[in-house]
Design an enzyme around this catalytic site. Structure first.
Site, PDB file in Angstrom:
ATOM      1  N   GLU A  96     -48.287 105.110  -8.655  1.00  0.00           N
ATOM      2  CA  GLU A  96     -47.207 104.817  -7.681  1.00  0.00           C
ATOM      3  C   GLU A  96     -46.367 106.018  -7.377  1.00  0.00           C
ATOM      4  OE1 GLU A  96     -45.775 103.588  -5.651  1.00  0.00           O
ATOM      5  OE2 GLU A  96     -44.490 102.045  -5.808  1.00  0.00           O
ATOM      6  N   ASP A  97     -45.391 106.372  -6.392  1.00  0.00           N
ATOM      7  CA  ASP A  97     -44.823 107.468  -6.088  1.00  0.00           C
ATOM      8  C   ASP A  97     -43.384 107.395  -7.072  1.00  0.00           C
ATOM      9  OD1 ASP A  97     -43.629 105.231  -4.825  1.00  0.00           O
ATOM     10  OD2 ASP A  97     -43.497 106.194  -2.824  1.00  0.00           O
ATOM     11  N   ASP A 100     -37.798 103.064  -9.135  1.00  0.00           N
ATOM     12  CA  ASP A 100     -36.404 103.040  -8.889  1.00  0.00           C
ATOM     13  C   ASP A 100     -35.834 101.644  -9.602  1.00  0.00           C
ATOM     14  OD1 ASP A 100     -33.958 103.303  -7.601  1.00  0.00           O
ATOM     15  OD2 ASP A 100     -34.360 102.753  -5.521  1.00  0.00           O
ATOM     16  N   PHE A 149     -31.556 110.401  -2.769  1.00  0.00           N
ATOM     17  CA  PHE A 149     -33.003 109.824  -1.739  1.00  0.00           C
ATOM     18  C   PHE A 149     -33.691 111.076  -1.268  1.00  0.00           C
ATOM     19  CE2 PHE A 149     -35.509 107.861   1.698  1.00  0.00           C
ATOM     20  CZ  PHE A 149     -35.703 106.741   1.233  1.00  0.00           C
ATOM     21  N   ARG A 162     -43.133 111.834   5.694  1.00  0.00           N
ATOM     22  CA  ARG A 162     -44.009 111.856   4.613  1.00  0.00           C
ATOM     23  C   ARG A 162     -44.975 112.981   4.406  1.00  0.00           C
ATOM     24  NH1 ARG A 162     -44.386 106.350   2.594  1.00  0.00           N
ATOM     25  NH2 ARG A 162     -44.298 104.964   4.372  1.00  0.00           N
TER      26      ARG A 162
HETATM   27  P1  IMP Z   1     -38.311  99.917  -6.795  1.00  0.00           P
HETATM   28  O1  IMP Z   1     -38.702  98.636  -6.235  1.00  0.00           O
HETATM   29  O2  IMP Z   1     -36.630  99.829  -6.742  1.00  0.00           O
HETATM   30  O3  IMP Z   1     -38.277 100.502  -8.124  1.00  0.00           O
HETATM   31  O4  IMP Z   1     -38.581 101.204  -5.572  1.00  0.00           O
HETATM   32  C1  IMP Z   1     -39.834 101.300  -5.563  1.00  0.00           C
HETATM   33  C2  IMP Z   1     -40.060 101.891  -3.928  1.00  0.00           C
HETATM   34  O5  IMP Z   1     -38.926 102.028  -3.248  1.00  0.00           O
HETATM   35  C3  IMP Z   1     -41.087 102.938  -3.919  1.00  0.00           C
HETATM   36  O6  IMP Z   1     -42.459 102.564  -4.055  1.00  0.00           O
HETATM   37  C4  IMP Z   1     -40.551 103.734  -2.744  1.00  0.00           C
HETATM   38  O7  IMP Z   1     -41.594 103.229  -1.737  1.00  0.00           O
HETATM   39  C5  IMP Z   1     -39.359 103.265  -2.443  1.00  0.00           C
HETATM   40  N1  IMP Z   1     -38.323 104.300  -2.837  1.00  0.00           N
HETATM   41  C6  IMP Z   1     -37.191 104.257  -3.831  1.00  0.00           C
HETATM   42  N2  IMP Z   1     -36.528 105.298  -3.846  1.00  0.00           N
HETATM   43  C7  IMP Z   1     -37.016 106.026  -2.908  1.00  0.00           C
HETATM   44  C8  IMP Z   1     -36.537 107.264  -2.271  1.00  0.00           C
HETATM   45  O8  IMP Z   1     -35.822 108.117  -2.962  1.00  0.00           O
HETATM   46  N3  IMP Z   1     -37.345 107.761  -1.240  1.00  0.00           N
HETATM   47  C9  IMP Z   1     -38.243 107.273  -0.466  1.00  0.00           C
HETATM   48  N4  IMP Z   1     -38.670 105.804  -1.205  1.00  0.00           N
HETATM   49  C10 IMP Z   1     -38.074 105.510  -1.984  1.00  0.00           C
HETATM   50 MG    MG Z   2     -43.677 102.850  -2.286  1.00  0.00          MG
END
Ligand code: IMP
Ligand code: MG
Length: 172
Positions: A96-97, A100, A149, A162
């Protein structure tokens, strides 16, 4: 001049991803894994990481989920593309990238865990630790970052940016 403030340059990303590949290889020695790339953000990280690994990869699979709109999480995770392969008894690595809030990975762990893999591990490139809401154990982390971000190297704002080759950030 770069378009965004640079958080990690192309060279810094290459160096860390090489290290991560070695670390993962050590843990999976003698095993074969199924890799699950989380679309779309993790495509760049997945291909670079896998090129730096020697572990046998029996299959590369893709899931697609989303929770963001612009630069804000909506809190609801949607599954757009699921898996149609059998994971029972397999060693599975999710790539996963970023983590958060952790809601996306929580959703994926529940979804993939229900398919009864032998093991289920997570590799993320970035961790925004201070924003965590769900309690998730991440096995491999590239970098812990502040709450900014990020864009580039797979990260988008409404699908844009991207393909920028470094990771930039937006002041907030
Ligand atoms: P989570 O569910 O809050 O942990 O968010 C994870 C997903 O949110 C990641 O797979 C990303 O696609 C997106 N995301 C969270 N932070 C960023 C950011 O700073 N830039 C771009 N995408 C983000
Ligand atoms: Mg994602």
């Amino acid at each position: 001049m770069e378009k965004f403030n640079v958080l990690f340059s192309k060279e810094e990303l290459e160096k860390r991803i090489l290290e991560m590949g070695k670390e993962i290889d050590k843990d999976y020695e003698g095993k074969e894994i199924i890799v699950i790339c989380v679309l779309k953000g993790a495509i760049f990280f997945t291909t670079d990481l896998l090129k730096n690994m020697e572990t046998e990869v029996s299959s590369i699979e893709f899931v697609r989920i989303s929770s963001y709109s612009g630069t804000e999480t909506t809190g609801t995770v949607n599954l757009h593309i699921g898996l149609d392969i059998n994971l029972e008894g397999k060693d599975v690595l999710i790539i996963e990238d970023i983590i958060d809030t952790g809601y996306s990975l929580k959703f994926l762990l529940d979804y993939l865990g229900s398919k009864k893999p032998n093991s289920l591990k997570i590799a993320v490139l970035l961790d925004k630790k201070e924003k965590r809401k769900a309690n998730i154990n991440v096995d491999y982390t590239g970098f812990v970052i502040p709450n900014k971000f990020v864009v580039g190297y797979g990260f988008d704002i409404d699908e844009k940016y991207r393909n920028i080759p470094y990771i930039g950030y937006i002041e907030n």
